[in-house]
Design a protein around this motif. Structure first.
Motif, PDB file in Angstrom:
ATOM      1  N   MET A   1     -33.781  18.651   6.934  1.00 60.31           N
ATOM      2  CA  MET A   1     -34.902  18.141   7.621  1.00 60.31           C
ATOM      3  C   MET A   1     -35.854  17.410   6.826  1.00 60.31           C
ATOM      4  SD  MET A   1     -37.260  21.524   8.459  1.00 60.31           S
ATOM      5  CE  MET A   1     -35.702  22.519   8.485  1.00 60.31           C
ATOM      6  N   ASN A   2     -36.168  16.109   7.244  1.00 62.82           N
ATOM      7  CA  ASN A   2     -36.974  15.532   6.404  1.00 62.82           C
ATOM      8  C   ASN A   2     -38.603  15.965   6.562  1.00 62.82           C
ATOM      9  OD1 ASN A   2     -38.477  13.136   4.985  1.00 62.82           O
ATOM     10  ND2 ASN A   2     -38.191  12.161   6.866  1.00 62.82           N
ATOM     11  N   VAL A   3     -39.283  16.202   5.459  1.00 62.17           N
ATOM     12  CA  VAL A   3     -40.574  16.632   5.372  1.00 62.17           C
ATOM     13  C   VAL A   3     -41.312  15.533   4.390  1.00 62.17           C
ATOM     14  CG1 VAL A   3     -40.115  18.957   6.160  1.00 62.17           C
ATOM     15  CG2 VAL A   3     -40.431  18.407   3.500  1.00 62.17           C
ATOM     16  N   THR A   4     -42.717  15.683   4.317  1.00 69.35           N
ATOM     17  CA  THR A   4     -43.391  14.839   3.242  1.00 69.35           C
ATOM     18  C   THR A   4     -43.455  16.029   2.084  1.00 69.35           C
ATOM     19  OG1 THR A   4     -45.562  16.124   3.801  1.00 69.35           O
ATOM     20  CG2 THR A   4     -44.733  13.931   4.991  1.00 69.35           C
ATOM     21  N   PHE A   5     -43.667  15.379   0.787  1.00 67.26           N
ATOM     22  CA  PHE A   5     -43.833  15.970  -0.301  1.00 67.26           C
ATOM     23  C   PHE A   5     -44.906  16.941  -0.175  1.00 67.26           C
ATOM     24  CE2 PHE A   5     -40.697  13.610  -2.505  1.00 67.26           C
ATOM     25  CZ  PHE A   5     -40.518  14.530  -3.454  1.00 67.26           C
ATOM     26  N   ASP A   6     -46.095  16.700   0.348  1.00 70.72           N
ATOM     27  CA  ASP A   6     -47.040  17.551   0.822  1.00 70.72           C
ATOM     28  C   ASP A   6     -46.813  18.825   1.398  1.00 70.72           C
ATOM     29  OD1 ASP A   6     -48.952  15.573  -0.474  1.00 70.72           O
ATOM     30  OD2 ASP A   6     -49.801  15.073   1.426  1.00 70.72           O
ATOM     31  N   ALA A   7     -45.749  18.910   2.122  1.00 67.18           N
ATOM     32  CA  ALA A   7     -45.353  20.076   3.003  1.00 67.18           C
ATOM     33  C   ALA A   7     -44.313  20.784   2.148  1.00 67.18           C
ATOM     34  CB  ALA A   7     -44.364  19.663   4.150  1.00 67.18           C
ATOM     35  N   LEU A   8     -44.030  20.398   1.189  1.00 69.01           N
ATOM     36  CA  LEU A   8     -42.977  21.333   0.183  1.00 69.01           C
ATOM     37  C   LEU A   8     -43.718  22.207  -0.647  1.00 69.01           C
ATOM     38  CD1 LEU A   8     -40.630  18.448  -1.451  1.00 69.01           C
ATOM     39  CD2 LEU A   8     -39.932  20.334   0.359  1.00 69.01           C
ATOM     40  N   PRO A   9     -43.221  23.353  -0.934  1.00 68.81           N
ATOM     41  CA  PRO A   9     -44.168  24.296  -1.754  1.00 68.81           C
ATOM     42  C   PRO A   9     -44.194  23.845  -3.245  1.00 68.81           C
ATOM     43  CG  PRO A   9     -41.750  25.342  -1.199  1.00 68.81           C
ATOM     44  CD  PRO A   9     -42.187  23.948  -0.563  1.00 68.81           C
ATOM     45  N   PRO A  10     -44.881  24.352  -4.273  1.00 70.13           N
ATOM     46  CA  PRO A  10     -44.947  24.274  -5.445  1.00 70.13           C
ATOM     47  C   PRO A  10     -43.486  24.661  -6.144  1.00 70.13           C
ATOM     48  CG  PRO A  10     -47.065  25.430  -4.968  1.00 70.13           C
ATOM     49  CD  PRO A  10     -46.088  25.335  -3.781  1.00 70.13           C
ATOM     50  N   THR A  11     -42.862  25.530  -5.753  1.00 73.45           N
ATOM     51  CA  THR A  11     -41.602  25.908  -6.175  1.00 73.45           C
ATOM     52  C   THR A  11     -40.501  25.087  -5.781  1.00 73.45           C
ATOM     53  OG1 THR A  11     -41.158  27.357  -4.258  1.00 73.45           O
ATOM     54  CG2 THR A  11     -42.272  28.552  -6.247  1.00 73.45           C
ATOM     55  N   ALA A  12     -40.771  24.080  -5.107  1.00 78.17           N
ATOM     56  CA  ALA A  12     -39.646  23.178  -4.543  1.00 78.17           C
ATOM     57  C   ALA A  12     -39.017  22.381  -5.994  1.00 78.17           C
ATOM     58  CB  ALA A  12     -40.240  22.037  -3.653  1.00 78.17           C
ATOM     59  N   ARG A  13     -37.599  22.219  -5.680  1.00 76.90           N
ATOM     60  CA  ARG A  13     -37.104  21.787  -6.856  1.00 76.90           C
ATOM     61  C   ARG A  13     -37.043  20.040  -6.690  1.00 76.90           C
ATOM     62  NH1 ARG A  13     -30.590  22.635  -8.083  1.00 76.90           N
ATOM     63  NH2 ARG A  13     -30.446  21.499  -9.884  1.00 76.90           N
ATOM     64  N   VAL A  14     -37.166  19.414  -7.831  1.00 76.98           N
ATOM     65  CA  VAL A  14     -37.171  18.113  -7.844  1.00 76.98           C
ATOM     66  C   VAL A  14     -36.245  17.368  -8.752  1.00 76.98           C
ATOM     67  CG1 VAL A  14     -39.873  17.760  -7.068  1.00 76.98           C
ATOM     68  CG2 VAL A  14     -39.229  17.673  -9.686  1.00 76.98           C
ATOM     69  N   TRP A  15     -35.820  16.312  -8.406  1.00 75.98           N
ATOM     70  CA  TRP A  15     -35.089  15.390  -9.261  1.00 75.98           C
ATOM     71  C   TRP A  15     -36.061  13.925  -9.133  1.00 75.98           C
ATOM     72  CZ3 TRP A  15     -33.066  18.509  -5.412  1.00 75.98           C
ATOM     73  CH2 TRP A  15     -32.360  19.451  -6.013  1.00 75.98           C
ATOM     74  N   ILE A  16     -35.988  13.633 -10.383  1.00 73.73           N
ATOM     75  CA  ILE A  16     -36.454  12.157 -10.663  1.00 73.73           C
ATOM     76  C   ILE A  16     -35.796  11.260 -10.963  1.00 73.73           C
ATOM     77  CG2 ILE A  16     -38.559  10.968 -11.800  1.00 73.73           C
ATOM     78  CD1 ILE A  16     -39.889  13.726 -11.845  1.00 73.73           C
ATOM     79  N   TYR A  17     -35.570   9.970 -10.601  1.00 72.52           N
ATOM     80  CA  TYR A  17     -34.490   9.078 -10.931  1.00 72.52           C
ATOM     81  C   TYR A  17     -35.561   7.725 -11.325  1.00 72.52           C
ATOM     82  CZ  TYR A  17     -30.849  11.956  -8.863  1.00 72.52           C
ATOM     83  OH  TYR A  17     -30.352  12.927  -8.485  1.00 72.52           O
ATOM     84  N   GLN A  18     -35.426   7.222 -12.430  1.00 72.68           N
ATOM     85  CA  GLN A  18     -36.172   6.194 -13.141  1.00 72.68           C
ATOM     86  C   GLN A  18     -35.492   4.797 -12.854  1.00 72.68           C
ATOM     87  OE1 GLN A  18     -38.500   6.704 -16.665  1.00 72.68           O
ATOM     88  NE2 GLN A  18     -37.014   4.961 -17.371  1.00 72.68           N
ATOM     89  N   ALA A  19     -36.002   4.000 -12.089  1.00 73.98           N
ATOM     90  CA  ALA A  19     -35.415   2.493 -11.769  1.00 73.98           C
ATOM     91  C   ALA A  19     -35.746   1.777 -13.002  1.00 73.98           C
ATOM     92  CB  ALA A  19     -36.050   1.732 -10.849  1.00 73.98           C
ATOM     93  N   ASN A  20     -34.953   0.698 -13.325  1.00 70.90           N
ATOM     94  CA  ASN A  20     -35.009   0.078 -14.264  1.00 70.90           C
ATOM     95  C   ASN A  20     -36.401  -1.225 -14.121  1.00 70.90           C
ATOM     96  OD1 ASN A  20     -33.425  -1.207 -12.543  1.00 70.90           O
ATOM     97  ND2 ASN A  20     -32.407  -2.645 -14.182  1.00 70.90           N
TER      98      ASN A  20
END
Length: 174
Positions: A1-20
């Protein structure tokens, strides 16, 4: 289910992909619905994942997952990587290349090739207080606390360490 980042808890796992390169306003507007669709449809073993996906600083795709609801499986991670590949193709960008590091600079976000890191430090164009976007942060709390962080407080600290002093008792040149 799609939520905003604000709705995720601090323990939420994140993946960051950097564009060129930074995305344009038109690209960001066009990709928004695809990010929401991905987060809505993302599942693990048939269970809906509570996820968020967005671009930050026009150049970083950030995917967040509330693993307290359901954790990512190997198949669901594969699905997310396929989605990243689709975005790369659709936007003509690179998101999976790890050859560049991102720093905050006077002109905004600046990318530096990893192999040029020592030269930039030696030239003084990169210092321990330069904001560094460490895309290896693992949780939302880490991302909020230290993304970016001063380069000297990250794994890059070793590049700013003073040269070792001559060892005690070693003969000095005459």
């Amino acid at each position: 289910m799609n939520v905003t980042f604000d709705a995720l808890p601090p323990t939420a796992r994140v993946w960051i992909y950097q564009a060129n390169r930074p995305l344009t306003d038109a690209e960001l507007a066009a990709v928004g619905p695809h990010l929401a669709q991905f987060a809505t449809a993302w599942t693990s073993h048939g269970a809906a994942l509570r996820a968020a996906a967005e671009f930050r600083h026009r150049q970083f795709l950030v995917i967040g997952l509330d693993e307290a609801v359901a954790g990512a499986s190997g198949c669901s991670i594969d699905t997310s990587v396929r989605f990243v590949h689709e975005l790369e193709n659709a936007l003509s960008i690179s998101l999976l290349d790890k050859a560049h590091l991102a720093f905050g600079g006077a002109a905004g976000l600046e990318l530096l090739e990893r192999r040029a890191l020592k030269l930039a430090v030696a030239a003084g164009t990169l210092g321990p207080e330069t904001p560094y976007f460490d895309n290896t942060v693992a949780t939302k709390a880490e991302m909020e606390a230290r993304w970016p962080a001063p380069a000297g407080r990250t794994w890059l600290a070793r590049y700013f360490a003073p040269a070792p002093a001559e060892s005690a008792g070693a003969p000095t040149p005459a």
